[in-house]
Write a protein that holds these residues in place. Structure first.
Motif, PDB file in Angstrom:
ATOM      1  N   GLN A  11      37.118  52.729  42.460  1.00 14.65           N
ATOM      2  CA  GLN A  11      38.037  51.456  43.125  1.00 14.65           C
ATOM      3  C   GLN A  11      39.444  52.732  42.056  1.00 14.65           C
ATOM      4  OE1 GLN A  11      36.938  47.768  42.440  1.00 14.65           O
ATOM      5  NE2 GLN A  11      37.270  47.377  44.485  1.00 14.65           N
ATOM      6  N   ARG A  31      42.789  53.600  43.398  1.00 15.82           N
ATOM      7  CA  ARG A  31      43.867  53.072  42.981  1.00 15.82           C
ATOM      8  C   ARG A  31      45.225  53.340  42.191  1.00 15.82           C
ATOM      9  NH1 ARG A  31      41.540  46.838  42.848  1.00 15.82           N
ATOM     10  NH2 ARG A  31      40.071  47.260  44.708  1.00 15.82           N
ATOM     11  N   ASN A  71      40.806  50.238  48.046  1.00 12.56           N
ATOM     12  CA  ASN A  71      42.271  49.879  47.567  1.00 12.56           C
ATOM     13  C   ASN A  71      42.376  48.312  47.792  1.00 12.56           C
ATOM     14  OD1 ASN A  71      44.229  51.431  46.278  1.00 12.56           O
ATOM     15  ND2 ASN A  71      45.274  50.616  48.207  1.00 12.56           N
ATOM     16  N   ARG A 100      42.823  42.666  46.457  1.00  4.25           N
ATOM     17  CA  ARG A 100      43.614  42.880  44.645  1.00  4.25           C
ATOM     18  C   ARG A 100      44.358  42.673  44.468  1.00  4.25           C
ATOM     19  NH1 ARG A 100      45.840  48.748  44.739  1.00  4.25           N
ATOM     20  NH2 ARG A 100      46.536  48.570  42.551  1.00  4.25           N
TER      21      ARG A 100
END
Length: 495
Positions: free
Chosen positions: A326, A330, A455, A493
């Motif tokens: 991640q 990201r 993501n 997220r």
């Protein structure tokens, strides 16, 4: 008269004993691979179990990297080492490149006129060339990029709308693979919105199930009547009839369209154009086209779905690895990750390799059949032997891999080993002439989907289940899926 009969009987007896003695002498001079004890009639069929890759792996610990089994009247060699795989798939690839005639795949694939199950020869070469040129070469795979990105975005949006409810990731991946492959092959989605689409999905499910059926008559011919009594033979004919009617309808619809040369946008278009252009030189008939369409649908959907499912299960089961991935994804600061971004994600590439190492989509490569006598790793293998390469066992070999049963993507930072068939320490897609030609197509969708998911979301297991307790049991089948669907709670997220 009696004397003549006595003399003839004596001659026949002598000839019989000489032949038997010659056969025994010939067999005794051959050095065959180690073999477990056989049962009468069925031989070692019972040793395969419900998960043959695991059963054969256990047997190989006792009998070695090359093991001889007897399936009814058919000798079967199981290879469980990288050295054996290299001999079979590279050094002696040509004589190991054919397929045994298995009755169920043979019938469903239009008398073996596809790529996966076709016997090695001119027919297979033409079929493979058509698939690569019209569907699986780099340029064509890249032309399907908008389809992959659009369908992946639709999956993400669907998951966001359902958040924070429990999501069946297995079904999400099946739908994604189905939609992308159908659009690339058939030019449209079959997502179950009308009766025709539901019918198509039912056919595909039946094909996957029936391909896993076992026909004992393939190995014990005089027991072939069993599949007529238990209904398997009738079910194969029923599924084939439904499949053929559907594909006939597809071809008829496409022929009614008026297409210019630059309108070729999917596999069926391309195959029909190829058929028209090759009418005088090397003609291609409709059954050949139907068999190739079936290959693309069945193999493309099932293997892609399988790899996605196992990768996400391993990431959820290993929170540290999930966090590292991640972070890499990201850091791109992209709302919508695309395929250009994916090319610059080394940790994602390592995760891909590690997942394919632990969970090759076909743990046992599609069976091969030896076309001439040969010597393999010091053993004499006769022509006609069926050869099974245990890809699963090789990629978990402790002599090749440190901590082979652990999910450790970092192991690929210090090695050039890849999954494309050049390194025999892991061959999830096979290698050599019969290696899977669709690696690029499958992995393009796979890497895009995984990067987009990690993501956009954080993941946890429902009902307070701990990550380390996630059930990783396998289900039987050619492509080995999880036994139970992968259920997760997804949270978008924070942005």
């Amino acid at each position: 008269m009696a004397s003549l009969l006595l003399i003839l009987s004596f001659i026949f007896l002598v000839l019989f004993l000489l032949k038997k003695s010659s056969t025994h002498s010939s067999a005794s001079t051959k050095r065959l691979p180690p073999s477990p004890l056989k049962l009468p009639i069925i031989g070692n069929i019972h040793l395969a179990g419900s998960l043959p890759h695991r059963s054969f792996h256990s047997l190989s610990k006792r009998y070695g990297e090359l093991m001889l089994l007897q399936f009814g009247s058919k000798p079967v060699v199981v290879a469980s080492s990288a050295n054996a795989a290299r001999e079979i798939m590279k050094n002696q690839d040509q004589i190991f490149a054919s397929r045994p005639r298995l009755s169920i795949p043979y019938r469903l694939c239009y008398s073996g006129r596809d790529v996966a199950f076709c016997a090695y020869g001119d027919q297979w070469r033409q079929n493979r060339s058509m698939c690569v040129l019209q569907m699986l070469n780099h340029k064509r795979v890249q032309s399907f990029r908008p389809i992959r990105e659009e369908e992946t975005s639709l999956m993400i949006e669907k998951m966001k709308r359902s958040s924070p409810a429990v999501v069946n990731l297995s079904k999400m991946f099946m739908d994604l693979a189905n939609d992308v492959v159908c659009r690339a092959v058939l030019g449209r989605k079959y997502d179950g919105d009308d009766d025709g689409e539901k019918h198509f999905n039912q056919i595909l499910k039946k094909i996957v199930v029936i391909l896993q059926s076992y026909n004992v008559g393939d190995f014990v011919p005089w027991l072939g009547w069993i599949n007529r009594v238990n209904g398997v033979e009738a079910e194969v004919e029923n599924v084939f009839k439904m499949l053929d009617e559907f594909l006939e309808c597809v071809l008829r619809e496409y022929r009614m369209k008026k297409l210019s040369d630059d309108a070729v946008v999917n596999f069926v278009d391309a195959l029909l154009q190829f058929q028209r252009e090759s009418k005088d030189s090397d003609p291609v008939d409709d059954d050949q086209i139907k068999a190739l369409i079936l290959d693309m649908l069945a193999a493309g959907i099932d293997t892609t779905f399988t790899v996605l499912e196992w990768t996400m299960a391993e990431l959820i089961r290993n929170p540290r690895t999930m966090k590292l991935l991640q972070t890499e994804v990201r850091n791109k600061n992209e709302i919508n990750i695309n395929e250009d971004d994916v090319d610059n994600m080394p940790y994602l590439k390592a995760v891909s390799k590690e997942s394919l190492r632990l969970h090759p989509p076909l743990p046992l490569a599609v069976p091969r059949e030896l076309t001439q006598d040969t010597n393999l790793l010091g053993y004499d293998i006769p022509r006609g032997t069926v050869v099974l390469v245990n890809c699963w066992a090789i990629s978990r070999d402790p002599l090749l891999w440190e901590n082979p049963n652990e999910f450790l993507p970092e192991r690929f930072f210090d090695t050039s080993i890849d999954y494309k068939g050049l390194h025999f320490e892991m061959i999830p897609f096979g290698a050599g002439r019969r290696g899977c030609p669709g690696i690029g197509f499958a992995m393009s969708l796979y890497e895009l989907a995984i990067s987009r998911l990690v993501n956009e979301f954080n993941f946890e297991l429902p009902n307070g289940v701990r990550e380390e307790d996630l059930d990783m049991t396998e289900a039987p089948g050619f492509a080995v899926h999880r036994k139970h669907p992968l259920l997760v709670v997804t949270t978008p997220r924070a942005t």
